[in-house]
Design a protein around this motif. Structure first.
Motif, PDB file in Angstrom:
ATOM      1  N   GLU A 190      51.099  93.025  13.798  1.00 26.43           N
ATOM      2  CA  GLU A 190      51.933  92.009  13.152  1.00 26.43           C
ATOM      3  C   GLU A 190      52.742  92.617  12.007  1.00 26.43           C
ATOM      4  O   GLU A 190      53.862  92.189  11.735  1.00 26.43           O
ATOM      5  CB  GLU A 190      51.065  90.867  12.624  1.00 26.43           C
ATOM      6  N   SER A 237      50.897  82.184  22.795  1.00 29.30           N
ATOM      7  CA  SER A 237      50.284  83.146  21.889  1.00 29.30           C
ATOM      8  C   SER A 237      48.765  83.074  21.962  1.00 29.30           C
ATOM      9  O   SER A 237      48.086  84.107  22.037  1.00 29.30           O
ATOM     10  CB  SER A 237      50.761  82.874  20.458  1.00 29.30           C
ATOM     11  N   ARG A 253      52.043  86.708  17.989  1.00 28.33           N
ATOM     12  CA  ARG A 253      51.494  85.943  16.866  1.00 28.33           C
ATOM     13  C   ARG A 253      52.398  86.042  15.645  1.00 28.33           C
ATOM     14  O   ARG A 253      52.632  85.042  14.958  1.00 28.33           O
ATOM     15  CB  ARG A 253      50.084  86.449  16.532  1.00 28.33           C
ATOM     16  N   GLN A 254      52.911  87.220  15.353  1.00 31.91           N
ATOM     17  CA  GLN A 254      53.772  87.368  14.187  1.00 31.91           C
ATOM     18  C   GLN A 254      55.074  86.599  14.363  1.00 31.91           C
ATOM     19  O   GLN A 254      55.548  85.940  13.421  1.00 31.91           O
ATOM     20  CB  GLN A 254      54.061  88.843  13.909  1.00 31.91           C
ATOM     21  N   ASN A 312      44.875  82.971  11.307  1.00 29.12           N
ATOM     22  CA  ASN A 312      44.987  83.099  12.765  1.00 29.12           C
ATOM     23  C   ASN A 312      43.748  82.498  13.424  1.00 29.12           C
ATOM     24  O   ASN A 312      42.800  83.185  13.775  1.00 29.12           O
ATOM     25  CB  ASN A 312      45.135  84.570  13.141  1.00 29.12           C
ATOM     26  N   LEU A 322      46.624  87.495   7.132  1.00 29.35           N
ATOM     27  CA  LEU A 322      46.936  87.407   8.555  1.00 29.35           C
ATOM     28  C   LEU A 322      45.731  86.974   9.388  1.00 29.35           C
ATOM     29  O   LEU A 322      45.894  86.305  10.416  1.00 29.35           O
ATOM     30  CB  LEU A 322      47.448  88.756   9.077  1.00 29.35           C
ATOM     31  N   GLY A 326      49.758  90.671  19.394  1.00 27.24           N
ATOM     32  CA  GLY A 326      49.988  90.689  17.958  1.00 27.24           C
ATOM     33  C   GLY A 326      51.427  90.383  17.590  1.00 27.24           C
ATOM     34  O   GLY A 326      51.702  89.640  16.645  1.00 27.24           O
ATOM     35  N   LEU A 327      52.364  90.943  18.358  1.00 23.47           N
ATOM     36  CA  LEU A 327      53.780  90.662  18.113  1.00 23.47           C
ATOM     37  C   LEU A 327      54.099  89.190  18.363  1.00 23.47           C
ATOM     38  O   LEU A 327      54.886  88.582  17.628  1.00 23.47           O
ATOM     39  CB  LEU A 327      54.649  91.545  19.005  1.00 23.47           C
TER      40      LEU A 327
END
Length: 558
Positions: A127, A352, A315-316, A24, A20, A312-313
């Motif tokens: 994530e 994001s 990005r996921q 990123n 992860l 974070g959410l």
């Protein structure tokens, strides 16, 4: 007999078995800009762990088997315990093992930028599974406040920063690690904590200081299985802050009665409860009658986590959408190559990255709190980041889900993560002060003499970089001066957020990202007019001149 009716094909493989952190680039560049001396080795190791199929299975199981209240034993005696699936405990052990609850207070506190390090890890863990991070976030936030009772902090502080996890209901001295929660909200008050009616009656003094009996209720007390809580109650001098452990120094269980667990839209793996205190024993923390300022200090830290968590959410959700569309064929080529889909994905990638840049910048301000500018920025950007990032989250999740079509709407398999993200998004906007509270908090911050100067200094490096940004920055002082009206406070929070995000992207992101962000978010900006221009009310309205290839390639998770 094999199923002969059809062959399954054109179904993307789940996004698993990847790092992860390494994938990123937006986060890595934000760290390079804000904390160039930071050792990112622990983040790379954490990113590898969190991307495994085994950890994803724990996240799924912790949500499909939510916590259960066990209020009484089989003989009718009160137990007031919460039972969790083993996967919940596996996730908690991983989060505390990574120091997400206490890096700035314990191991790693002397390292460069411990708050930034912890913030990046918090985003990565979000994530995987966000809801178990509620007790992690509260433990992070209450630890500095607990120092106002030196005796309690001497006993509890080291174990609150420990990376050991022990869920057992035991005396603090018999556990290798501890967690803490907070109990503020009551039925009649909500965000207006001054309306609290829970009462504190003084009982005497002992080794932990002034001891009180707490009687009353809390309408929302998240993570009731924590080892102790900071709660608000009315004492003789007014609303005060108290330390309330589950197990008392003599080994008996404190009188915390869990009435029920909340049945929430999302945040399923975390237990949120309604509780009653029946003359529960607690100790004063800080100055009597000064509970609200102490809670506001803790709220600042949990609000940072709301911005980090939503980033974070985002990005996921973006990573899943990108990976899915790269594999899924439609109309003769991968979805990722379809022009309109590329517009949507690039627009999501901009959002994001801008959210990541703002959240990590805010975390850096916590590392440099002794610096006057950084202290002012922390006060200013906390409500801004919490308001804007969290407001964008739900819309972001819906659009990312649509990239998967019907597969994104189901609860099953790898795609089911998207449904979980969508349900989780609203919580960070609501908890720790909803949108109106954040907008009003921004007004209070801007009334400080140094706030306007701090904002100007923060935006100065991007002067002349884009005409739309220059127009917005030039208009902000007049907006700040017109603080007499609250009705436009949300608009001001939005404008400050966009300006700061653009300035950060100019300094820490590729030119293609900065240009596309300003062209879309700022090009139509005019004072006292709705934000418009090239930016539509939905994602996927970037102009044809956008460098889609560069933006999408940068955002790919693997």
């Amino acid at each position: 007999m094999a199923d002969a009716t059809h062959e399954v094909f054109n179904q993307p493989a789940p996004l698993a078995g990847y790092n992860l952190f390494e994938g990123n680039r937006a986060l890595r560049d934000a760290l390079k800009f804000n904390a160039p001396a930071l050792d990112t080795g622990p983040l790379a190791a954490l990113g590898a762990t969190l991307g495994t199929a085994d950890m994803q299975a724990h996240a799924r199981l912790a949500n499909v088997h939510p916590p259960q209240l066990r209020s009484h034993d089989r003989f009718g005696r009160r137990t007031d315990t919460v039972e969790f699936h083993p996967s919940y405990h596996a996730l908690m052990a991983a989060a505390t093992g990574a120091g997400l609850h206490g890096t700035p207070w314990g191991e790693g506190a002397q390292a460069a930028n411990p708050h930034v390090l912890r913030a990046a890890g918090f985003m990565l863990f979000t994530e995987l599974e966000p809801s178990i991070l509620c007790p992690v976030s509260m433990t992070y936030a209450v630890t500095p406040a607990l120092r106002r009772n030196a005796a309690i902090y001497a006993d509890w502080g080291p174990k609150l920063a420990s990376r050991a996890y022990d869920p057992a209901l035991k005396l603090w001295k018999d556990k290798p690690g501890l967690t803490m929660g907070m109990g503020m909200t009551e039925k009649q008050g909500g965000s207006d904590v001054r309306a609290n009616t829970t009462a504190a009656a003084e009982q005497g003094t002992d080794g932990w200081g002034r001891r009180f009996g707490i009687t009353g209720h809390k309408w929302f007390m998240s993570a009731p299985m924590c080892d102790a809580f900071l709660v608000l109650a009315q004492s003789g001098a007014g609303l005060s802050c108290f330390f309330l452990p589950r197990v008392l120094p003599d080994g008996s269980v404190n009188a915390i009665r869990i009435q029920r667990l909340k049945d929430k839209l999302g945040n399923k793996a975390n237990a949120s409860s309604e509780v009653e205190f029946d003359n529960a024993t607690a100790w004063l923390v800080g100055e009597e009658g000064r509970g609200v300022p102490q809670i506001l200090e803790m709220g600042t830290m949990t609000r940072l986590d709301c911005a980090l968590g939503t980033s974070g959410l985002m990005r996921q959700a973006l990573a899943i959408a990108l990976d899915h569309t790269a594999q899924r064929q439609a109309f003769g080529k991968p979805l990722l190559e379809q022009p309109l889909m590329r517009n949507v994905l690039a627009d999501l990638a901009l959002e994001s990255e801008a959210s990541t840049a703002l959240a990590i910048r805010l975390a850096r301000a916590f590392d440099d709190g002794a610096d006057a500018h950084e202290a002012a920025i922390a006060r200013l950007l906390t409500p801004v980041a919490k308001f804007w990032i969290c407001k964008r989250g739900s819309h972001f999740a819906e659009e990312a889900m649509e990239c998967l079509g019907g597969n994104g709407y189901v609860e099953e398999g790898g795609e089911g993560i998207m449904a979980r993200i969508y349900r989780e998004m609203p919580v960070n906007s609501i908890w720790e002060g909803a949108g109106n509270i954040m907008a009003l908090d921004l007004l209070r911050a801007l009334r400080k003499a140094d706030a306007g100067a701090a904002l100007a200094k923060e935006l100065a490096p991007a002067k002349g970089a884009h005409p739309a940004l220059d127009r917005l920055v030039a208009a902000l002082p007049a907006q700040v001066e017109q603080l007499a009206t609250e009705v436009e406070a949300r608009r001001l929070a939005q404008d400050v957020a966009l300006a700061v995000q653009a300035a950060l992207l100019y300094q820490g992101a590729p030119a293609a990202v900065f240009a596309a962000f300003c062209d879309s978010r700022l090009a139509g900006w005019m004072p006292n007019a709705p934000l418009g221009g090239a930016w539509g009310p939905v994602f996927g309205t970037l102009g044809a001149h956008t460098d889609f290839d560069a933006i999408i390639a940068r955002a790919m998770p693997r």
